[in-house]
Design a protein around this motif. Sequence first.
Motif, short mmCIF file in Angstrom:
data_model
loop_
_atom_site.label_atom_id
_atom_site.label_comp_id
_atom_site.label_asym_id
_atom_site.label_seq_id
_atom_site.Cartn_x
_atom_site.Cartn_y
_atom_site.Cartn_z
N THR A 34 -0.48 9.44 -2.64
CA THR A 34 0.41 10.32 -1.89
C THR A 34 0.83 9.76 -0.53
O THR A 34 1.53 10.42 0.22
CB THR A 34 -0.27 11.69 -1.66
N LEU A 35 0.39 8.54 -0.21
CA LEU A 35 0.64 8.02 1.13
C LEU A 35 1.79 7.00 1.19
O LEU A 35 2.01 6.39 2.23
CB LEU A 35 -0.64 7.36 1.68
N GLY A 36 2.51 6.85 0.09
CA GLY A 36 3.59 5.88 0.08
C GLY A 36 4.66 6.18 1.11
O GLY A 36 5.07 5.31 1.89
N GLU A 37 5.12 7.42 1.16
CA GLU A 37 6.16 7.80 2.11
C GLU A 37 5.67 7.75 3.55
O GLU A 37 6.34 7.17 4.42
CB GLU A 37 6.69 9.18 1.76
N PRO A 38 4.49 8.33 3.86
CA PRO A 38 3.99 8.21 5.24
C PRO A 38 3.80 6.75 5.67
O PRO A 38 4.03 6.41 6.83
CB PRO A 38 2.64 8.95 5.19
N LEU A 39 3.39 5.89 4.74
CA LEU A 39 3.17 4.49 5.08
C LEU A 39 4.49 3.81 5.43
O LEU A 39 4.57 3.03 6.37
CB LEU A 39 2.51 3.77 3.90
N ALA A 40 5.54 4.14 4.68
CA ALA A 40 6.85 3.57 4.96
C ALA A 40 7.35 4.04 6.33
O ALA A 40 7.95 3.27 7.09
CB ALA A 40 7.85 3.98 3.88
N ARG A 41 7.08 5.28 6.67
CA ARG A 41 7.50 5.80 7.97
C ARG A 41 6.66 5.19 9.09
O ARG A 41 7.17 4.93 10.19
CB ARG A 41 7.37 7.32 7.98
N LEU A 42 5.39 4.97 8.80
CA LEU A 42 4.52 4.35 9.79
C LEU A 42 5.04 2.97 10.19
O LEU A 42 4.99 2.58 11.36
CB LEU A 42 3.10 4.23 9.22
N ALA A 43 5.58 2.25 9.23
CA ALA A 43 6.12 0.92 9.49
C ALA A 43 7.33 0.97 10.42
O ALA A 43 7.68 -0.03 11.05
CB ALA A 43 6.50 0.24 8.18
N PRO A 63 -10.71 8.72 -4.59
CA PRO A 63 -10.03 8.12 -3.43
C PRO A 63 -8.90 7.19 -3.83
O PRO A 63 -8.94 5.98 -3.59
CB PRO A 63 -11.16 7.38 -2.72
N ARG A 64 -7.88 7.77 -4.43
CA ARG A 64 -6.75 6.98 -4.90
C ARG A 64 -6.05 6.27 -3.75
O ARG A 64 -5.59 5.13 -3.89
CB ARG A 64 -5.75 7.88 -5.64
N ALA A 65 -5.98 6.95 -2.59
CA ALA A 65 -5.33 6.32 -1.43
C ALA A 65 -6.05 5.04 -1.04
O ALA A 65 -5.42 4.02 -0.75
CB ALA A 65 -5.30 7.30 -0.26
N VAL A 66 -7.38 5.07 -1.02
CA VAL A 66 -8.15 3.88 -0.67
C VAL A 66 -7.89 2.77 -1.68
O VAL A 66 -7.63 1.62 -1.32
CB VAL A 66 -9.65 4.20 -0.59
N ILE A 119 -6.14 7.99 9.07
CA ILE A 119 -5.40 8.92 8.22
C ILE A 119 -6.22 10.19 8.01
O ILE A 119 -7.33 10.15 7.48
CB ILE A 119 -5.07 8.27 6.87
N LEU A 120 -5.65 11.30 8.44
CA LEU A 120 -6.27 12.62 8.25
C LEU A 120 -5.32 13.46 7.39
O LEU A 120 -4.58 14.31 7.88
CB LEU A 120 -6.50 13.30 9.59
N GLU A 121 -5.33 13.20 6.10
CA GLU A 121 -4.43 13.90 5.17
C GLU A 121 -5.18 15.06 4.53
O GLU A 121 -6.17 14.87 3.81
CB GLU A 121 -3.91 12.95 4.10
N SER A 122 -4.72 16.29 4.79
CA SER A 122 -5.36 17.50 4.26
C SER A 122 -6.84 17.56 4.63
O SER A 122 -7.69 17.87 3.80
CB SER A 122 -5.19 17.56 2.73
N PHE A 148 -2.38 9.43 11.73
CA PHE A 148 -1.47 10.22 10.91
C PHE A 148 -2.18 11.49 10.45
O PHE A 148 -3.27 11.43 9.86
CB PHE A 148 -1.01 9.42 9.68
N VAL A 149 -1.58 12.64 10.74
CA VAL A 149 -2.18 13.94 10.38
C VAL A 149 -1.21 14.71 9.49
O VAL A 149 -0.03 14.88 9.84
CB VAL A 149 -2.49 14.77 11.64
N GLU A 150 -1.72 15.15 8.37
CA GLU A 150 -0.98 16.11 7.53
C GLU A 150 -1.92 17.28 7.28
O GLU A 150 -3.01 17.10 6.72
CB GLU A 150 -0.54 15.48 6.22
#
Length: 283
Positions: A34-43, A63-66, A119-122, A148-150
């Motif tokens: 789920t972090l593809g879009e936030p990662l692109a924005r982070l760049a 931990p799919r993100a990891v 990354i603090l997602e949910s 990054f906080v969601e």
Amino acid sequence: MTWIYKNRKLAESYPGLEDLSAEFFRTHQSAEFTLGEPLARLARLITVGPRTQMVVIGCGPKPRAVAELLEQGYDVYGVEPVQPFLDAAKEYLADAADRVSLGAAESLPYPDESKDVVILESVLEHVDSPQLSVAEAFRVLRPGGVCFVETTNRHRFRLSGRNGEFRVPFLNWFPRVVQESYVFTHLHYKPKLSNYATRPAVHWFSYADLCRLGRAAGFAQFYHGLDLVDPESHAVWGKRSRRWIVRAMRTHPWFRAFVLTQKGGTVYMWKRGTGSAASTPTP
């Protein structure tokens, strides 16, 4: 219900809640990245690359993100506070099991200024102390780093009343004393209310609340995801955006405030750099 009262200490919460929680989330947690879009924005905000060191807090039993970030070449670690979740996470990561460790957002097992992205997602809605959690993120970030906080948005309105945390419609709009009463009932008598969470969502934030938390910890600048997108290509509320929507949000404070009442559960907190170009945000 009598046995629930007589056979336990209340501080232990509902009998077997940790195991019930692990089983529920092992079955229901999405394995989707789920972090593809936030990662692109982070760049768009800072320079990121294969050597970027990241921490995913509250990585969960899957931990799919990891796993995905490791596959993309990032130097990423995960932290999980619930032991059964951590055991499942290590099993999920297999050869990369050493990348996840036991720890809480309020006390991260990393040295000062050792990471580039936290990354603090949910997660922030579930922690014991949002203040300590954001302060810890600030501590472990290098100058020029980003947290990054969601999280939950207490102003978000849906006709269905769905809030994504409790099976109680419109709970985010309830008076705080009513919210606390639902939390108590969940933890001790009806754990299904918040999907058997050992740490149910007890914090509800506005965008201004998140900025206030970040400033108290020492963060210098704050960005929403819409600040970091190309208005030519981004979709807002499921439709292809018009240029004026994103541009108006960036240049008209009252319009921005209106948008953030509904979209304000996400924030990028930037830690002031040392003056180098690489540590300066460039939205």
